[in-house]
Design a protein around this motif. Structure first.
Motif: not given
Lengths: 349, 349, 349, 349
Positions: D78-84, D104-112, D309-316
């Motif tokens: 289990f890792c954050h959805r945007e994890a490397h 993938p585990v969701d959570g705001p600002e890169g944190k599960m 880089y322009e960054w694809s905004a994460p879901r949250s």
């Protein structure tokens, strides 16, 4: 006169009948049925201890999943040079154990020579990452040469395994044939000699498709449920394997079919011994017989309807085959008839 | 009243009889028997073209080997979020394709939404090694929700596959149920819509253990013989699978059993539609029915002998299940009787 | 007097200087920098053709990824019995090629005997799934025995490869040492003789950590970017490898360092030839020397500060080592000094 | 004005100097040199305990080998959805752990989010082979969003890991940036909070190529030497990594470079805060900054020489980006100058 392989036979009538008997009705899937549970208990009785047993569909699956269960990174397993795992499984054992290696060990008549085994293991010193690390020893009982390891021979290999901390696996695709040849109980041929895991074969001895991965050392089975499922070898209607084994063990059918197969092979060997045109490469108490004949005779036998494979003589027996000669492999099974054996012997002249 | 799963049934009598009929005699092993060849030809007729067909023992094997055959390093396959490959196979597809990834695609009633599929594929731009690369699309027909993709829906997905150069795989564990629900020929449901590979299931629809990996795009099958053997899924007495399929196809048995299963499900759905105490989560033309009932009623049904699984409502349907309610999954098969269906409907009140 | 291995040396001053020179500033990561591109072009010039080149960090990575790129299910690759891939890489080639197998081929002085190679390949008949299928031939140039294949010897192996449709890989961890020993161009030693892929080593010959996987047959490189990244062998600051190679190729440094290493080995061999207390197991034109000495002398050399490994004599040379004797391996490199060589020869007496 | 990535920088002068200083002379290969040993001891001091440390060349290698060391069949991490590990490693973690899955585990600002993590784990009930089994939790510190988990947040995740018997891995590619942002000791950020394994990154913070796989739970490291070698990640001249780390730790250089990178990011954030034309998507105490600007401004910035880089905004965070707007990612490093930051801020207007 079919002597090509014991897997050319179909299923024993009792096995077929059991499948039919269990084909109606409903039962929990994936091994949770009453019949699955009953047969698992039978395995405990057969081995005289609590075992962890996993039904699979092929001997290659049983062997490969056994090695997967005891897998080590950079692992190296030791087997006889002619063993099924290394010669006939298309790399399945290596694939399922994530690239571990099989190292061939020499020895006459299909059996690993303990000194040769020690010498091979010695090439992989403990902790030396470049070479890889010893992971398992796997022996075949009965062997691909129709011979059987005696208890003392198994013990000698088992001692080496224990000395190096290696699990000992037995490829028992022809387990029953060895058992009745030695007149031992399963425990006497396995757990009492230090065997940890058995690939227990039913297919070659009267079933359609019934193999069991049997852990005598149940600690090694901890991950086996996941290993089997991940390998796509967990059957939904698992009881179709259980039904085969149920008939297989009923009233000692399995021992009876193995005794018959061995007896047919012994009869072949006796006939060959009496022939001027054939001689045995070696004695083989299980259900495979290896005569040496002239190539002309081999061709003649084939022409007259005998089916068999010419066999590439193993290294240790190459000197036995003279110029103009060839080695045959004759395999008998529960389905081999005495008539066919006698017909074949007659053809030898 | 067994509605747990179609794999709780045993084997259809005709399948059992075929196994018995073929159990005597000898035949070449590993798929080389006349019966194997005959059934392979039947597959050509069934699909209306030359196909490359490989018998295996489980649907998970068929799915996993399909993905193995089209494997790419860093590969990513796309499937519905509730698909069997991603939800129920313990990582077998990933294992057999050397660590490739399955990416879940959302969509209502068990079917991938084409727009959602496109959006997921777009996350893996061509040649961008960090993300990995698209490798395949796999759809399930009939779906895990008892629904079926219409030809247009398959075509929409197929177009996406072709646009991205991706093979299209169909998990047909319930192929026959979808086929008769749509009243199509196999070719109309597969090759004519751009499907490349089918996991063709027989087990859930009347066989003991008979699945076939069918390559409509035979170029993709080039390595399949080795892939199957390396996976330990080549049976020595392969004709025991052929014998099952032989009976399965004989006189359209497979379509008849599927029609029966679907009809039993339709009867359940009709009964549920008439009940004040249950309602359908969605219409499902294949052999699975998903009613929503009160938890109290679910408990009562179970107490009175109905067997089924409570079903975790998929994301897209979670809102349908009210407080105090639960969703059930009812699966019918060739072995489901009208009596049992009516009994169940009666219990609903 | 360090003769243990060429990887005990550090980095050539020019390599170190290049790293320092490129350490400031910013550049695109993952191989997209100008310096990466420049060095890729240098590889084209070095090999006299457009090549597909992938920088990696270890020779084991280059070898393993090469085999991964041409991987087949149930695949079998053929290499010399003492080759690095089979003897010293902890199963990495097998792991990265999903469980493919390495089959050892015998031959004197570290070189595969073409007849022995043919015999091994013949054990895997086309399409016979049980045995697996031939996948590649890999030869080591210079060999682990310090010898080099002549162009004719490579051609003989290449013909076998082409006859069986097998890719030919060259493990060139000591590529430069072989090249200058034979006085050939890279093309003359590879593409002109039918070599498809080269593991091009820089580390042993003056770099810190610079290896390149070079595809002469660029078709085989199609999946290589993903294969390398999936193997975690794509460096973010890839230009630290490029910087090493940049210095390595500048003004022919790589040939100069290899010539020096070979010359130091030749000097050792001359000294051994003049000694009454040592003799050469065989002549070796590259940078490894294998003398046979008494165990007493070996101990004495070690006591007096010479560092080397005693070497387990390969099968084909076991008869050369008398009782009370041992074989040594002496490896020279760009960093070996003439003084140390002469000191060592003096100690031999 | 390079803000593309911290891996566009080269090496810190002290690191380059250390490499040069150690480039002469001879030393045992494969990690056995005095320098390797010295740096291993430094790791013990850094973490305040005996650790098992393995140098590797890439962060992807460290992450993948960590998961390989704790691999389970059918395993699910289990890792954050945007994890490397899940977004940027081309399936390397899955490959090295034999097909295990990353969920993938969701959570705001890169944190599960702990609740989301619990919900995902709950989908894999103990012993249920169909789904697979939980195998590990991996968190990224600092996150891909430039944020850092607080000790309490790590503790919350660690409690979940312990409750489920799961190893806890920390991807510390930007370990130092998090450490100085939180003003903690390594032990306070890892072992004291229940972290078992750390991927300790040096590359992004001033090294050329220096990553370490650090086992705080040394039991988990038992097979790591073989796992690393089998992965081709054991360097022969391993001391070239040791030399980098030697300089990295000397006089706290690593903390100083991280503080500088963070300070540059803070300065960017302050500048953005004061601008009318940009706003922060979120606060990020480590070395990544995520402003939202108009697409026109983004284009203008690029035209004027800013690289990012322009960054694809994460879901949250998708809702934060208005029409006509885009999110940028700005990464700072030891090599970022205050001038460049100020120039960039000036351009914002």
């Amino acid at each position: 006169m079919i002597f090509t392989s014991d897997n050319w036979a179909g299923a024993h009538p009792a096995v077929a009948a059991s499948l039919t008997a269990h084909s109606s009705g409903f039962a929990p899937a994936y091994g949770a049925s009453d019949l699955d549970r009953k047969v698992e208990k039978t395995f405990n009785e057969v081995f005289g201890q609590e075992v962890a047993v996993f039904f699979v569909g092929t001997g290659t699956a049983a062997n490969s999943l056994a090695l997967s269960a005891i897998n080590l990174p950079g692992g190296v397993s030791f087997c006889h040079r002619e063993a099924h795992v290394i010669a006939d499984e298309c790399g399945a054992p290596e694939f399922f154990s994530h690239g571990s290696r099989l190292v061939p060990v020499d020895g006459p008549e299909g059996k690993m020579d303990p000194a040769a085994l020690e010498a091979e293991i010695a090439r992989f010193p403990a902790g030396f990452v470049h070479a890889g690390q010893p992971m398992a020893i796997t022996l075949t009982q009965a062997t691909e040469a129709g011979t059987v390891y005696t208890p003392d021979e198994i013990r000698a290999i088992s001692r080496i395994a224990k000395a190096h901390g290696l699990p000992l696996h037995m490829d028992g695709a022809r387990f029953a044939n060895a058992l009745v040849a030695l007149d031992l109980t399963p425990a006497q041929m396995t757990s009492e000699l230090g065997v940890d895991i058995v690939s227990f074969g039913g297919t070659k001895n009267g079933c359609w498709c019934a193999e069991a991965l049997v852990f005598l050392n149940t600690d090694m089975a901890r991950q086996a449920p996941f290993i089997r499922k991940r390998a796509a070898h967990l059957f939904s209607k698992s009881r179709f394997i259980a039904a085969q084994f149920d008939a297989y063990f009923e009233n000692g059918l399995w021992l009876e079919t193995a005794r018959h197969a061995n007896a047919m092979s012994a009869r072949l060997q006796a006939g060959i011994g009496n022939s001027d045109n054939a001689r045995l490469a070696w004695q083989s108490p299980a259900n495979e017989t290896f005569p040496i004949v002239s190539k002309a005779l081999a061709a003649d036998l084939a022409k007259k309807g005998a089916m068999f494979y010419e066999w590439s003589a193993p290294r240790s027996a190459a000197h036995l085959v003279g110029p103009g000669e060839t080695m045959l492999r004759l395999v008998t099974s529960f389905a081999t008839t005495q008539d066919h054996v006698d017909q074949f012997v007659d053809l030898l002249g």
